[in-house]
Design an enzyme around this catalytic site. Structure first.
Site, PDB file in Angstrom:
ATOM      1  CG  ASP A  55      47.249  93.455  36.700  1.00 27.94           C
ATOM      2  OD1 ASP A  55      46.037  93.426  37.002  1.00 27.94           O
ATOM      3  OD2 ASP A  55      47.660  93.266  35.541  1.00 27.94           O
ATOM      4  CG  HIS A 111      48.417  82.091  37.089  1.00 25.14           C
ATOM      5  ND1 HIS A 111      48.747  82.351  35.776  1.00 25.14           N
ATOM      6  CD2 HIS A 111      47.986  80.796  37.102  1.00 25.14           C
ATOM      7  CE1 HIS A 111      48.528  81.272  35.033  1.00 25.14           C
ATOM      8  NE2 HIS A 111      48.048  80.326  35.815  1.00 25.14           N
TER       9      HIS A 111
END
Ligand code: APR
Length: 234
Positions: free
Chosen positions: A94, A109
């Site tokens: 996010d 990631h």
């Protein structure tokens, strides 16, 4: 104990939980209704690209409805006001750390707001749906996949991370279960090089015994308290 100048922080899904972003390993073992291996592996993408694209399209769309919480904001404040070196490594895809104002930030990631072209390997910003098959803005091919590091793939910037871990005086892990390597091993790397280690998590993580100190509770409450303590007494 050595003086603390360089801080490295690792965050995981738990820091965004109070913002309304689902963690990966909920009580039902599913991530937003899916088994991780059905949506977060290169094999899953090969088998059913539409399912995987739609899954990440939905996660990307959800970002518009969530906001940084007190823990994200406190880490941005720490970065702005801390006199020494600072690096925030997040496993989260996010953009809540970015929106809170963190700059010395590394998304190991990948990111929901980024796409990776399978033709030219360029990463470019994505705001809409990859399931609509947009062309790569760099090479024009229609071959964009989510810019997410899936199981079996190499996280981003590992060399830089290893260097930062070797040079830090304090390593802090926030809101991560410690179930996924290499991130789960960062605490031992940092400790090997002499850093103090602290974990802030709702439950003890899988690597809890490796930390010098564990503070158990919600990140939104514990992180701001820890940050104020660092800035005033650190
Ligand atoms: N405050 C602090 N910690 C919390 C909170 C909260 N409000 N809510 C949940 N947690 C903790 C949980 O107790 C759990 O230990 O956050 C942790 C979240 O763990 P995971 O869901 O396993 O998420 P994470 O550790 O980030 O997963 C790592 O796994 O699927 C992959 O690539 C994906 O980046 C992800 C990686």
């Amino acid at each position: 104990m050595r003086e603390i100048n360089n801080i490295v922080i690792l965050t995981g899904a738990g820091i965004s939980a109070e913002s309304g972003v689902a963690t990966f390993r909920g009580p039902d073992g599913l991530w937003e209704g899916h088994r991780v291996e059905d949506v977060a592996t290169p094999e899953a993408f090969q088998r059913d690209p539409q399912l995987v694209q739609t899954f990440y399209d939905e996660r990307r769309a959800k970002l518009k409805t969530v906001h940084p919480n007190a823990a994200h904001k406190a880490l941005a404040k720490l970065e702005a006001e801390w006199g020494g070196d600072f690096l925030l490594i997040t496993q989260n895809v996010d953009d809540l750390h970015d929106r809170a104002g963190s700059n010395r930030l590394l998304h190991m990631h990948g990111e929901l707001l980024s796409g990776l072209c399978l033709a030219c390997e360029t990463r470019s910003p994505v705001r809409g749906r990859l399931s609509d098959d947009p062309a790569c803005p760099h090479c024009g091919e229609v071959a964009m996949r989510p810019d997410i590091v899936w199981f079996g793939e190499m996280p981003y910037q590992m060399e830089r991370i290893e260097l930062a871990l070797a040079q830090c005086d304090l390593f802090v892990s926030i809101g991560t279960s410690g179930a996924v390597y290499p991130a789960a091993g960062f605490v031992r790397s940092a400790q090997h090089y002499g850093a103090q280690t602290l974990e802030i998590n709702l439950d003890p993580s899988e690597g809890s015994l490796y930390f010098d100190e564990s503070r158990l509770g919600k990140a939104g409450q514990l992180v701001p308290v820890w940050v104020e303590d660092m800035l005033h007494n650190g």
